[in-house]
Design an enzyme around this catalytic site. Structure first.
Site, PDB file in Angstrom:
ATOM      1  CG  ASP A 105      -0.315   0.238   2.538  1.00  0.00           C
ATOM      2  OD1 ASP A 105       0.942   0.333   2.613  1.00  0.00           O
ATOM      3  OD2 ASP A 105      -1.057   0.348   3.528  1.00  0.00           O
ATOM      4  CB  CYS A 131       1.026  -2.201   4.805  1.00  0.00           C
ATOM      5  SG  CYS A 131       0.883  -3.008   6.401  1.00  0.00           S
ATOM      6  CB  THR A 159       2.727  -1.834  11.033  1.00  0.00           C
ATOM      7  OG1 THR A 159       1.469  -2.409  10.646  1.00  0.00           O
ATOM      8  CG2 THR A 159       2.532  -0.433  11.595  1.00  0.00           C
ATOM      9  CG  HIS A 212      10.071 -23.754  12.817  1.00  0.00           C
ATOM     10  ND1 HIS A 212      10.136 -23.422  14.152  1.00  0.00           N
ATOM     11  CD2 HIS A 212      11.227 -24.418  12.550  1.00  0.00           C
ATOM     12  CE1 HIS A 212      11.267 -23.862  14.665  1.00  0.00           C
ATOM     13  NE2 HIS A 212      11.957 -24.463  13.710  1.00  0.00           N
ATOM     14  CG  HIS A 260       8.384 -27.706  11.646  1.00  0.00           C
ATOM     15  ND1 HIS A 260       8.101 -26.979  12.779  1.00  0.00           N
ATOM     16  CD2 HIS A 260       9.665 -28.136  11.774  1.00  0.00           C
ATOM     17  CE1 HIS A 260       9.171 -26.948  13.563  1.00  0.00           C
ATOM     18  NE2 HIS A 260      10.125 -27.647  12.984  1.00  0.00           N
TER      19      HIS A 260
END
Length: 146
Positions: free
Chosen positions: A8, A65, A67, A98, A133
């Site tokens: 964004d 973005c 954060t 993982h 995993h």
């Protein structure tokens, strides 16, 4: 490797840095936008990248973005996506080892270019461990059916 990337407005600048870095390393990068720093909605760009990954157009997705939080949440709503918000090279490596994350996300306003590029390298240089995993990833896929 074929890599799809989108952001964004909050990740627009960092997305350009990542595209240049990966291209110089020989990867095929598909930039799915945004194409300016004008305000836009991260969910739209998370969806574009997620569909590129689930369709096989890209082997990996990268999202940015402000954060990394909102865009990663949005991407994880798409069936088949395991998007990990990576905030260090260690978390990026573990996202692959993982979780076999097929999209990694970063914060354009909260992370340094150096940390993001080191995290991308850590992710790309790590193999999925499989074993226990894989069992856990299978359970995540089963949750999508509920």
């Amino acid at each position: 490797m074929k890599i799809a990337i989108s952001s964004d407005h909050g990740g627009f600048e960092l997305k350009g840095v990542i595209c240049d870095y990966l291209t110089k390393k020989g990867h095929t990068v598909t930039d799915l936008g945004t194409n300016s720093p004008e305000s836009c909605d991260y969910a739209d760009y998370a969806e574009k990248c997620a569909h590129a990954v689930t369709s096989g157009e890209a082997e990996l997705g990268i999202l940015v973005c402000g954060t990394g939080i909102g865009i990663s949440i949005a991407a994880n709503k798409i069936k088949g996506i395991r998007c990990a918000l990576c905030y260090s090279p260690e978390t990026a490596a573990l996202a692959k080892e993982h979780n076999n994350a097929n999209i990694i996300a970063f914060g354009g306003r909260t992370m340094s270019e150096q940390s993001v590029l080191a995290s991308i390298d850590a992710y790309l240089n790590t193999e999925f461990a499989g074993g226990r995993h894989q069992r856990r990833i299978d359970k995540i896929a089963a949750l999508e059916q509920r």
